[in-house]
Design an enzyme around this catalytic site. Sequence first.
Site, mmCIF file in Angstrom:
data_model
loop_
_atom_site.group_PDB
_atom_site.id
_atom_site.type_symbol
_atom_site.label_atom_id
_atom_site.label_comp_id
_atom_site.label_asym_id
_atom_site.label_seq_id
_atom_site.Cartn_x
_atom_site.Cartn_y
_atom_site.Cartn_z
ATOM 1 N N HIS A 82 -35.264 -27.512 7.506
ATOM 2 C CA HIS A 82 -33.894 -27.059 7.253
ATOM 3 C C HIS A 82 -33.102 -28.153 6.577
ATOM 4 O O HIS A 82 -33.154 -29.311 6.986
ATOM 5 C CB HIS A 82 -33.220 -26.681 8.581
ATOM 6 C CG HIS A 82 -31.817 -26.199 8.404
ATOM 7 N ND1 HIS A 82 -31.528 -24.886 8.107
ATOM 8 C CD2 HIS A 82 -30.630 -26.840 8.457
ATOM 9 C CE1 HIS A 82 -30.213 -24.748 7.986
ATOM 10 N NE2 HIS A 82 -29.644 -25.911 8.191
ATOM 11 N N ASP A 161 -23.265 -17.008 15.871
ATOM 12 C CA ASP A 161 -23.050 -18.024 14.842
ATOM 13 C C ASP A 161 -22.489 -17.394 13.574
ATOM 14 O O ASP A 161 -21.609 -17.956 12.931
ATOM 15 C CB ASP A 161 -24.348 -18.775 14.536
ATOM 16 C CG ASP A 161 -24.131 -19.766 13.397
ATOM 17 O OD1 ASP A 161 -23.331 -20.705 13.597
ATOM 18 O OD2 ASP A 161 -24.694 -19.579 12.312
ATOM 19 N N ARG A 168 -14.782 -20.134 11.421
ATOM 20 C CA ARG A 168 -14.587 -21.567 11.164
ATOM 21 C C ARG A 168 -14.235 -21.817 9.702
ATOM 22 O O ARG A 168 -13.401 -22.653 9.376
ATOM 23 C CB ARG A 168 -15.858 -22.344 11.531
ATOM 24 C CG ARG A 168 -16.069 -22.461 13.037
ATOM 25 C CD ARG A 168 -17.481 -22.927 13.340
ATOM 26 N NE ARG A 168 -17.806 -24.193 12.725
ATOM 27 C CZ ARG A 168 -19.033 -24.575 12.394
ATOM 28 N NH1 ARG A 168 -20.073 -23.783 12.630
ATOM 29 N NH2 ARG A 168 -19.249 -25.743 11.842
ATOM 30 N N SER A 183 -24.464 -24.764 15.556
ATOM 31 C CA SER A 183 -24.637 -23.675 14.591
ATOM 32 C C SER A 183 -26.035 -23.741 13.963
ATOM 33 O O SER A 183 -26.784 -22.761 13.949
ATOM 34 C CB SER A 183 -23.554 -23.805 13.511
ATOM 35 O OG SER A 183 -23.854 -23.024 12.394
ATOM 36 N N LYS A 187 -29.763 -21.349 15.225
ATOM 37 C CA LYS A 187 -30.544 -20.537 14.282
ATOM 38 C C LYS A 187 -31.990 -21.016 14.229
ATOM 39 O O LYS A 187 -32.926 -20.213 14.200
ATOM 40 C CB LYS A 187 -29.926 -20.614 12.881
ATOM 41 C CG LYS A 187 -28.645 -19.800 12.767
ATOM 42 C CD LYS A 187 -28.039 -19.878 11.386
ATOM 43 C CE LYS A 187 -27.416 -21.206 11.114
ATOM 44 N NZ LYS A 187 -26.107 -21.238 10.504
#
Length: 435
Positions: A82, A161, A168, A183, A187
């Site tokens: 990621h 999220d 946000r 967050s 995931k």
Amino acid sequence: MNMIDIIQKKKEGKSLSREEIKWFIDGYVAGDIPDYQASALLMAIYFRGLNKEETFQLTEAMRYSGDTIDLSPISGIKVDKHSTGGVGDKTTLVVAPLASACGVPIAKMSGRGLGFTGGTVDKMESIPGFRTALAPQEFLDQVNHVGMAVIGQTAHITPADKKLYALRDVTATVDNFGLIASSIMSKKLAAGSDAIVLDVKCGDGAFMENKEDAVKLAELMVEIGNNAGRKTVAAITEMGQPLGKAVGNSLEVIEAIETLKGKGPDDITQLALRLSGIMVYLGGKASSPEAGLKMTEAALADGRGLAKLRAFIEAQGGNPQVVDDYNLFPEHSVEDRLIAQSDGYVSKIEARRIGLSSQHTGAGRATKEASIDLSAGIYVCKKVGDKVEKGETLAIFYGNDKAKVDAAMAEAQKAFEIGAEPVEPPELIKEIIGL
Ligand code: URA
């Protein structure tokens, strides 16, 4: 429990309990807690922060707010990767085929771009025919047969999220360590891989502008992942200038293909080899990260990485001939160049401005619903440290709308700085945490 008490507690800087956090997340997803109270809590969190325990609990509450993916039908150690997001970041399209070619199953969910950053799903959709939505069984079967699959985030994963991130975004509460870490990690944990490699970007084109903050975020995410029983490693990497030279969807896919052919820019090549080497190690296919790196270097050199990309494209309905014929990608009708006005050395290329400029060409979206031009974007010809002569091309702009390309050039012009003195290119991989 009631929301006013929870907001009050956080406003006073006290810690929220597991029960309070879970009650908030469940109530917010169910629609029982209105946006104005959730916003007030987010702002209280923004100013008062979350301690580690609260961050773990928020991550867990969001992770289980919807479906979680069971990857156990896939044999082997599944490794996810990621990136916290940047400009020109096509790393997944190089890293995943290389790690997969070395025997690591990749079952990955990726996101779309928003604002000045791009997203892997948009990039993949520039390949004619490519499907980013696969049925769950199809997804698992593809990983078992081809070795990798990359799909868009399903609507049912971490709905908390999804909803909170959107809130946000419009309440100026994105840039908080606990909120970002929970967050991202909610995931990643819901997506089911056994190990996770995080690429935490650092610099003007990233959430974390300095190394200190990037390290703090990375350490927090590594701790969350390891606590949840997933071996997690984070690399802090440069995002002060765009990664590679291509910025924009089809342009980045082409650069990823070129990289797998051994002809990519040095930074994206080195980063992809290093991250995929770590993935090969975490996936149990190499005895050390260094041995993993040797394996990914070999997979790049002998074309196995490229062959894996081709097989992956074909399996997801894309035309694999794009690998050999770049004319098959969506076409642009407008092209223009930014020309150097003086001799010298490139001392700065603000990644954020280049990302914004790419967005102006039509390659990025300002709102989630906006459509994008998959052919549009920028090719950065000169990078930080390069010598440049007056009249040389600094960057090429592509698109289908002259006004948009003009706006992009005006923005990008402000991104480049040329100085008289030679400049050292920035360090690409600044630190690795959790190995
Ligand atoms: N990416 C995410 O998924 N969440 C954040 O909060 C920031 C970046």
